[in-house]
Design a protein around this motif. Structure first.
Motif, PDB file in Angstrom:
ATOM      1  N   LYS A 158       0.835  -1.208   0.000  1.00 30.27           N
ATOM      2  CA  LYS A 158       0.000   0.000   0.000  1.00 30.27           C
ATOM      3  C   LYS A 158       0.864   1.251   0.000  1.00 30.27           C
ATOM      4  O   LYS A 158       0.572   2.224  -0.707  1.00 30.27           O
ATOM      5  N   ALA A 159       1.946   1.248   0.785  1.00 29.45           N
ATOM      6  CA  ALA A 159       2.844   2.404   0.822  1.00 29.45           C
ATOM      7  C   ALA A 159       3.497   2.595  -0.548  1.00 29.45           C
ATOM      8  O   ALA A 159       3.622   3.731  -1.032  1.00 29.45           O
ATOM      9  N   GLN A 160       3.899   1.506  -1.188  1.00 30.11           N
ATOM     10  CA  GLN A 160       4.533   1.601  -2.499  1.00 30.11           C
ATOM     11  C   GLN A 160       3.570   2.189  -3.526  1.00 30.11           C
ATOM     12  O   GLN A 160       3.935   3.074  -4.307  1.00 30.11           O
ATOM     13  N   SER A 161       2.328   1.710  -3.526  1.00 31.83           N
ATOM     14  CA  SER A 161       1.374   2.228  -4.514  1.00 31.83           C
ATOM     15  C   SER A 161       1.035   3.691  -4.249  1.00 31.83           C
ATOM     16  O   SER A 161       0.872   4.476  -5.193  1.00 31.83           O
ATOM     17  N   LEU A 162       0.957   4.083  -2.977  1.00 38.86           N
ATOM     18  CA  LEU A 162       0.678   5.492  -2.675  1.00 38.86           C
ATOM     19  C   LEU A 162       1.859   6.390  -3.029  1.00 38.86           C
ATOM     20  O   LEU A 162       1.665   7.526  -3.492  1.00 38.86           O
ATOM     21  N   VAL A 163       3.073   5.911  -2.837  1.00 40.02           N
ATOM     22  CA  VAL A 163       4.248   6.687  -3.237  1.00 40.02           C
ATOM     23  C   VAL A 163       4.246   6.877  -4.748  1.00 40.02           C
ATOM     24  O   VAL A 163       4.481   7.983  -5.258  1.00 40.02           O
ATOM     25  N   LEU A 164       3.970   5.809  -5.487  1.00 37.60           N
ATOM     26  CA  LEU A 164       3.934   5.900  -6.944  1.00 37.60           C
ATOM     27  C   LEU A 164       2.820   6.839  -7.404  1.00 37.60           C
ATOM     28  O   LEU A 164       3.030   7.677  -8.291  1.00 37.60           O
ATOM     29  N   PHE A 165       1.648   6.728  -6.793  1.00 40.19           N
ATOM     30  CA  PHE A 165       0.544   7.623  -7.161  1.00 40.19           C
ATOM     31  C   PHE A 165       0.909   9.077  -6.860  1.00 40.19           C
ATOM     32  O   PHE A 165       0.647   9.971  -7.666  1.00 40.19           O
ATOM     33  N   SER A 166       1.511   9.327  -5.704  1.00 40.43           N
ATOM     34  CA  SER A 166       1.888  10.693  -5.341  1.00 40.43           C
ATOM     35  C   SER A 166       2.914  11.245  -6.310  1.00 40.43           C
ATOM     36  O   SER A 166       2.851  12.415  -6.709  1.00 40.43           O
ATOM     37  N   LEU A 167       3.882  10.416  -6.693  1.00 40.76           N
ATOM     38  CA  LEU A 167       4.902  10.855  -7.635  1.00 40.76           C
ATOM     39  C   LEU A 167       4.285  11.194  -8.985  1.00 40.76           C
ATOM     40  O   LEU A 167       4.560  12.258  -9.565  1.00 40.76           O
ATOM     41  N   LEU A 168       3.421  10.322  -9.497  1.00 42.13           N
ATOM     42  CA  LEU A 168       2.791  10.587 -10.789  1.00 42.13           C
ATOM     43  C   LEU A 168       1.873  11.806 -10.730  1.00 42.13           C
ATOM     44  O   LEU A 168       1.840  12.616 -11.660  1.00 42.13           O
ATOM     45  N   PHE A 169       1.134  11.955  -9.627  1.00 43.40           N
ATOM     46  CA  PHE A 169       0.262  13.120  -9.486  1.00 43.40           C
ATOM     47  C   PHE A 169       1.081  14.403  -9.421  1.00 43.40           C
ATOM     48  O   PHE A 169       0.729  15.417 -10.019  1.00 43.40           O
ATOM     49  N   GLY A 170       2.196  14.349  -8.688  1.00 45.02           N
ATOM     50  CA  GLY A 170       3.057  15.529  -8.597  1.00 45.02           C
ATOM     51  C   GLY A 170       3.669  15.892  -9.934  1.00 45.02           C
ATOM     52  O   GLY A 170       3.746  17.075 -10.295  1.00 45.02           O
ATOM     53  N   LEU A 171       4.114  14.888 -10.691  1.00 42.92           N
ATOM     54  CA  LEU A 171       4.655  15.168 -12.023  1.00 42.92           C
ATOM     55  C   LEU A 171       3.585  15.733 -12.944  1.00 42.92           C
ATOM     56  O   LEU A 171       3.822  16.693 -13.692  1.00 42.92           O
ATOM     57  N   PHE A 172       2.389  15.160 -12.894  1.00 44.68           N
ATOM     58  CA  PHE A 172       1.281  15.661 -13.720  1.00 44.68           C
ATOM     59  C   PHE A 172       0.954  17.109 -13.359  1.00 44.68           C
ATOM     60  O   PHE A 172       0.786  17.955 -14.242  1.00 44.68           O
ATOM     61  N   ALA A 173       0.871  17.399 -12.062  1.00 43.18           N
ATOM     62  CA  ALA A 173       0.548  18.766 -11.638  1.00 43.18           C
ATOM     63  C   ALA A 173       1.648  19.743 -12.037  1.00 43.18           C
ATOM     64  O   ALA A 173       1.374  20.870 -12.491  1.00 43.18           O
ATOM     65  N   SER A 174       2.911  19.338 -11.927  1.00 39.11           N
ATOM     66  CA  SER A 174       4.028  20.230 -12.292  1.00 39.11           C
ATOM     67  C   SER A 174       4.055  20.495 -13.788  1.00 39.11           C
ATOM     68  O   SER A 174       4.222  21.644 -14.227  1.00 39.11           O
ATOM     69  N   ILE A 175       3.899  19.453 -14.593  1.00 40.39           N
ATOM     70  CA  ILE A 175       3.911  19.622 -16.047  1.00 40.39           C
ATOM     71  C   ILE A 175       2.717  20.452 -16.494  1.00 40.39           C
ATOM     72  O   ILE A 175       2.839  21.336 -17.359  1.00 40.39           O
ATOM     73  N   SER A 176       1.563  20.216 -15.888  1.00 41.15           N
ATOM     74  CA  SER A 176       0.373  21.016 -16.224  1.00 41.15           C
ATOM     75  C   SER A 176       0.588  22.478 -15.879  1.00 41.15           C
ATOM     76  O   SER A 176       0.182  23.378 -16.644  1.00 41.15           O
ATOM     77  N   TRP A 177       1.240  22.750 -14.772  1.00 41.35           N
ATOM     78  CA  TRP A 177       1.486  24.138 -14.361  1.00 41.35           C
ATOM     79  C   TRP A 177       2.462  24.817 -15.331  1.00 41.35           C
ATOM     80  O   TRP A 177       2.257  25.960 -15.724  1.00 41.35           O
ATOM     81  N   VAL A 178       3.493  24.103 -15.743  1.00 46.82           N
ATOM     82  CA  VAL A 178       4.453  24.679 -16.689  1.00 46.82           C
ATOM     83  C   VAL A 178       3.760  24.971 -18.015  1.00 46.82           C
ATOM     84  O   VAL A 178       3.957  26.050 -18.615  1.00 46.82           O
ATOM     85  N   ILE A 179       2.942  24.068 -18.502  1.00 44.08           N
ATOM     86  CA  ILE A 179       2.222  24.281 -19.755  1.00 44.08           C
ATOM     87  C   ILE A 179       1.276  25.471 -19.628  1.00 44.08           C
ATOM     88  O   ILE A 179       1.187  26.322 -20.518  1.00 44.08           O
ATOM     89  N   TYR A 180       0.598  25.580 -18.493  1.00 48.14           N
ATOM     90  CA  TYR A 180      -0.327  26.703 -18.284  1.00 48.14           C
ATOM     91  C   TYR A 180       0.413  28.035 -18.295  1.00 48.14           C
ATOM     92  O   TYR A 180      -0.028  29.003 -18.913  1.00 48.14           O
ATOM     93  N   VAL A 181       1.553  28.095 -17.632  1.00 51.18           N
ATOM     94  CA  VAL A 181       2.331  29.332 -17.587  1.00 51.18           C
ATOM     95  C   VAL A 181       2.850  29.683 -18.978  1.00 51.18           C
ATOM     96  O   VAL A 181       2.782  30.856 -19.404  1.00 51.18           O
ATOM     97  N   LEU A 182       3.358  28.706 -19.712  1.00 50.49           N
ATOM     98  CA  LEU A 182       3.862  28.983 -21.058  1.00 50.49           C
ATOM     99  C   LEU A 182       2.749  29.451 -21.977  1.00 50.49           C
ATOM    100  O   LEU A 182       2.955  30.364 -22.801  1.00 50.49           O
ATOM    101  N   VAL A 183       1.582  28.831 -21.879  1.00 50.11           N
ATOM    102  CA  VAL A 183       0.474  29.223 -22.741  1.00 50.11           C
ATOM    103  C   VAL A 183       0.016  30.632 -22.418  1.00 50.11           C
ATOM    104  O   VAL A 183      -0.261  31.439 -23.296  1.00 50.11           O
ATOM    105  N   THR A 184      -0.082  30.968 -21.130  1.00 50.49           N
ATOM    106  CA  THR A 184      -0.555  32.312 -20.775  1.00 50.49           C
ATOM    107  C   THR A 184       0.488  33.393 -21.087  1.00 50.49           C
ATOM    108  O   THR A 184       0.111  34.535 -21.356  1.00 50.49           O
TER     109      THR A 184
END
Length: 187
Positions: A158-184
């Motif tokens: 369970k800890a492994q799957s939550l770490v992986l989910f957190s990592l993927l969510f964090g990467l998704f949120a960071s990439i989305s934020w960079v794309i949003y800033v570049l677009v604006t």
């Protein structure tokens, strides 16, 4: 005398005492007995008296065998326990040296607890799922310390799957934020 008898008869009809000079139509005093033990809230629960246990629990029927006392095997110690033949314990191995905790078995590695990874994803990626991963990492360590390898494996997964989910969510949120800033900025 005749007047007294008439007054007594009249008092008896009205419900009076019949004595001369008293009238039956006045208020009467009636004595009422109250029981203070039954007034107000009931008393708090108290266990039954041990002397009356035979009334609550009848004796066992004839021919009923009493339960045998359960004997637990103690952990490895300096002397063998009395009355119990030496047998392998389910979670520990004893080779003459005291161990800090039970081992998971021969040839098996204990499950990873993912504590460092949980702290990192909590700080850098996703706070909510990172904290939950921290809880499962701690649960893994606690299960290993008490020798419960099966529970440690479950908590580790369970800890492994939550770490992986957190990592993927964090990467998704960071990439989305960079794309949003570049677009604006450039549109």
């Amino acid at each position: 005398m005749e007047g007294d008898a008439a007054a007594a008869a009249e008092g008896a009809e009205r419900g009076g005492s019949g004595s001369p000079g008293t009238r039956g139509d006045g208020p009467r005093l009636v004595a009422a007995a109250t029981n203070a033990a039954f007034e107000g809230d009931p008393p708090p629960y108290s266990p039954p008296d041990p002397k009356s246990a035979h009334l609550l629990y009848p004796p066992f029927p004839a021919g009923f065998s009493q339960p045998v006392p359960v004997v637990y095997q103690p952990g490895p110690g300096p002397f063998p326990p009395q009355g119990i033949p030496p047998a392998p314990l389910p979670y520990t191995t004893y080779d003459g040296q005291p161990s800090a905790g039970p081992s998971p078995g021969r040839g098996q590695r204990p499950p990873k607890d993912y504590m460092v990874e949980s702290v990192l994803v909590t700080v850098f990626c996703c706070l909510l799922t990172g904290v939950i991963a921290l809880v499962y990492s701690h649960e893994t360590r606690a299960a290993l310390s008490r020798g419960d390898v099966a529970q440690a494996n479950v908590a580790s997964k369970k800890a492994q799957s939550l770490v992986l989910f957190s990592l993927l969510f964090g990467l998704f949120a960071s990439i989305s934020w960079v794309i949003y800033v570049l677009v604006t900025l450039y549109l």
